[in-house]
Design an enzyme around this catalytic site. Structure first.
Site, PDB file in Angstrom:
ATOM      1  N   THR A 113       0.806  -1.355   0.419  1.00 62.50           N
ATOM      2  CA  THR A 113       0.045   0.050  -0.155  1.00 62.50           C
ATOM      3  C   THR A 113       0.721   1.268   0.139  1.00 62.50           C
ATOM      4  OG1 THR A 113      -1.134  -1.215   1.616  1.00 62.50           O
ATOM      5  CG2 THR A 113      -1.913   0.964   1.255  1.00 62.50           C
ATOM      6  N   ASN A 172      -5.369  -9.441  -7.782  1.00 61.36           N
ATOM      7  CA  ASN A 172      -5.808 -10.135  -6.791  1.00 61.36           C
ATOM      8  C   ASN A 172      -6.792 -10.893  -5.929  1.00 61.36           C
ATOM      9  OD1 ASN A 172      -6.061  -7.180  -6.474  1.00 61.36           O
ATOM     10  ND2 ASN A 172      -7.434  -7.470  -4.518  1.00 61.36           N
ATOM     11  N   GLN A 231       0.845  -9.485  -6.213  1.00 62.31           N
ATOM     12  CA  GLN A 231       0.432 -11.021  -5.675  1.00 62.31           C
ATOM     13  C   GLN A 231       1.244 -11.610  -6.971  1.00 62.31           C
ATOM     14  OE1 GLN A 231      -2.443 -12.749  -4.690  1.00 62.31           O
ATOM     15  NE2 GLN A 231      -2.867 -11.119  -3.257  1.00 62.31           N
ATOM     16  N   THR A 282      13.359   5.781  10.814  1.00 64.79           N
ATOM     17  CA  THR A 282      14.374   4.655  11.536  1.00 64.79           C
ATOM     18  C   THR A 282      13.851   3.500  10.949  1.00 64.79           C
ATOM     19  OG1 THR A 282      14.370   5.695  13.168  1.00 64.79           O
ATOM     20  CG2 THR A 282      15.439   4.153  13.295  1.00 64.79           C
ATOM     21  N   CYS A 302      -8.787  -7.646   0.926  1.00 64.48           N
ATOM     22  CA  CYS A 302      -8.355  -6.483   1.054  1.00 64.48           C
ATOM     23  C   CYS A 302      -9.595  -5.197   1.020  1.00 64.48           C
ATOM     24  CB  CYS A 302      -7.429  -5.910  -0.395  1.00 64.48           C
ATOM     25  SG  CYS A 302      -6.186  -7.403  -0.363  1.00 64.48           S
TER      26      CYS A 302
HETATM   27  C1  LIG Z   1      -1.856  -7.128  -0.951  1.00 61.68           C
HETATM   28  C2  LIG Z   1      -2.022  -6.503  -2.341  1.00 61.68           C
HETATM   29  C3  LIG Z   1      -1.518  -5.184  -2.064  1.00 61.68           C
HETATM   30  C4  LIG Z   1      -1.714  -4.025  -0.421  1.00 61.68           C
HETATM   31  O1  LIG Z   1      -0.734  -4.815   0.343  1.00 61.68           O
HETATM   32  P1  LIG Z   1      -0.050  -4.730   1.713  1.00 61.68           P
HETATM   33  O2  LIG Z   1       1.302  -4.915   1.914  1.00 61.68           O
HETATM   34  O3  LIG Z   1      -1.015  -5.057   2.495  1.00 61.68           O
HETATM   35  O4  LIG Z   1      -0.341  -2.805   2.094  1.00 61.68           O
HETATM   36  C5  LIG Z   1      -1.742  -4.210  -2.585  1.00 61.68           C
HETATM   37  N1  LIG Z   1      -2.176  -4.964  -4.310  1.00 61.68           N
HETATM   38  C6  LIG Z   1      -2.105  -5.982  -4.127  1.00 61.68           C
HETATM   39  C7  LIG Z   1      -2.233  -6.201  -6.117  1.00 61.68           C
HETATM   40  C8  LIG Z   1      -2.300  -6.756  -2.999  1.00 61.68           C
HETATM   41  O5  LIG Z   1      -2.719  -8.594  -3.808  1.00 61.68           O
END
Ligand SMILES: *Cc1c(COP(=O)(O)O)cnc(C)c1O
Length: 388
Positions: free
Chosen positions: A73, A150, A185, A243, A331
């Site tokens: 994210t 995803n 993914q 950090t 998500c």
């Molecule tokens: C899970 C996912 C995210 C978000 O990942 P986080 O590490 O939870 O922030 C973004 N893009 C795709 C395609 C995902 O499957």
């Protein structure tokens, strides 16, 4: 109750014990702030740099091109806001089936005065090259197309996107045209060499590859101009101050290396299980249709619309019987909006409502799939009878 069978690896993966062990020394024993000057801290700094080299190696990139982030994210936000803010008022293009962490920043940028185009997709979930070509104008600065989806597992034709972008770049004088992909993914199964992919920016995370949550990186090709989101002490080449989360960095690098070692094996093993599951569902359930492309599909993804049931009720029924699967996308579990991906591939609201995602992983066996099928049929029959 026996341990439930986990079939939701697209939402998250358990941490690999080797990853867990690699992280272990960096919580208490080697806790030092990597920016401190004394020897033990300098050693921690070196560990970060060797993790960076480890990630760079898998991507065929330079270590200086890897910016560690707290997950995908953040990496997506850095890519979009970062490029946008370095190019005020310009145009950004993305597919309509991107993850929320791409779509929401774009919606925000639109409010703040950037131009944004979302590309429609075909029924199989792939972007149309013609539409993309038409969408790109002389003021377009970024194209963001995810590597694999995803929710429905569709693998995007990135090499065609790359060729098109390269062609359109040739006519440019000053404004760059950058290519970003969210590979969260894809990382377990698909090649990640950035030069082959032809990407300028690429998002990865740890939580989908048997690494720690809130770990990941943004690959940023040398020469790409972007603005940081987080200002402060100047860590990560000034692009991500704060950090460093050393255990997360070490764990992510280890997870990515393991994933690259297992890539060939898993991308042979899982499609067999996936296709077996798909075939069984089609044979044994009437009025069930597969979402996404049958071939250009992640090895671990199965997504079905099942007529006459609600996906949510089915997920709960399966849960009470020892199987963990998802409806739509995990998500977006925090909102009640129907899946934008299933909407984009043309499903009607009732079909979207009746969809489930089953995603396999490293520990999934044929016996798990057989047990799952044996439970799916009575669950669907029961819910269908109940709905009448
Ligand atoms: C899970 C996912 C995210 C978000 O990942 P986080 O590490 O939870 O922030 C973004 N893009 C795709 C395609 C995902 O499957």
């Amino acid at each position: 109750m026996p341990k439930p069978i986990y079939l939701d690896h697209a939402a998250g993966t358990p941490i690999d014990v080797r990853v867990f062990q690699a992280m272990q020394p960096y919580w208490a024993e080697n806790f030092y702030n990597p920016s401190s000057l004394y020897e033990p801290a300098r050693r921690v700094k070196k560990v970060i740099e060797s993790s960076r080299a480890q990630v760079a190696q898998v991507l065929g990139a330079k270590p200086s091109e890897i910016i560690f982030t707290a997950g995908a994210t953040e990496a997506n936000n850095l890519a979009l806001f970062g490029i946008a803010q370095a190019h005020p008022g310009k145009h950004l293009v993305a597919s309509a089936v991107e993850h929320e962490s791409v779509l929401e920043p774009l919606a925000e940028l639109k409010k703040r005065g950037w131009k944004v185009t979302l590309l429609p997709v075909k029924a199989d979930g792939k972007v149309e090259l013609k539409e993309l070509e038409q969408a790109i104008t002389n003021s377009t600065v970024l194209v963001s197309v995810m590597y694999a989806n995803n929710e429905i597992g569709t693998i995007q034709p990135l090499s065609d996107v790359r060729k098109l972008i390269n062609k359109l770049r040739r006519g440019r004088k000053s404004l760059p045209l950058y290519f970003h992909t969210d590979a969260a993914q894809a990382a377990n199964y698909l090649p990640l060499q950035v030069s082959r992919l032809g990407v300028d920016l690429m998002t990865l995370n740890g939580s989908k590859i048997y690494g720690p949550k809130q770990s990941g990186c943004l690959y940023v090709r040398s020469g790409v101009r972007l603005r940081p989101l987080i200002l402060g002490g100047g860590q990560e080449r000034g692009l991500r101050s704060g950090t460093e989360n050393v255990p997360a960095i070490v764990g992510f690098a280890e997870a990515l290396e393991l994933a690259s070692q297992l890539r060939t094996k898993e991308s042979r093993r899982l499609p067999v299980l996936r296709d077996y599951l798909i075939k069984q569902i089609i044979q044994k359930l009437d009025a069930a249709s597969l979402n996404g492309d049958a071939k250009q599909r992640l090895p671990n993804n199965v997504n079905f619309t099942i007529a006459g049931i609600s996906g949510e009720s089915l997920v709960h029924h399966l849960d009470s019987n020892g199987f963990l699967v998802a409806t739509g996308s995990a998500c977006s579990a925090n909102n009640d909006r129907p899946s934008h991906v299933l909407e984009a591939i043309g499903l009607k609201p009732v079909q979207i409502n009746g969809s489930i995602r089953i995603s396999l992983g490293r520990n999934t066996t044929k016996a798990d799939i057989d047990r799952f099928i044996a439970q799916l049929l009575p669950s669907v029959t029961k819910l269908r009878a109940f709905a009448k």
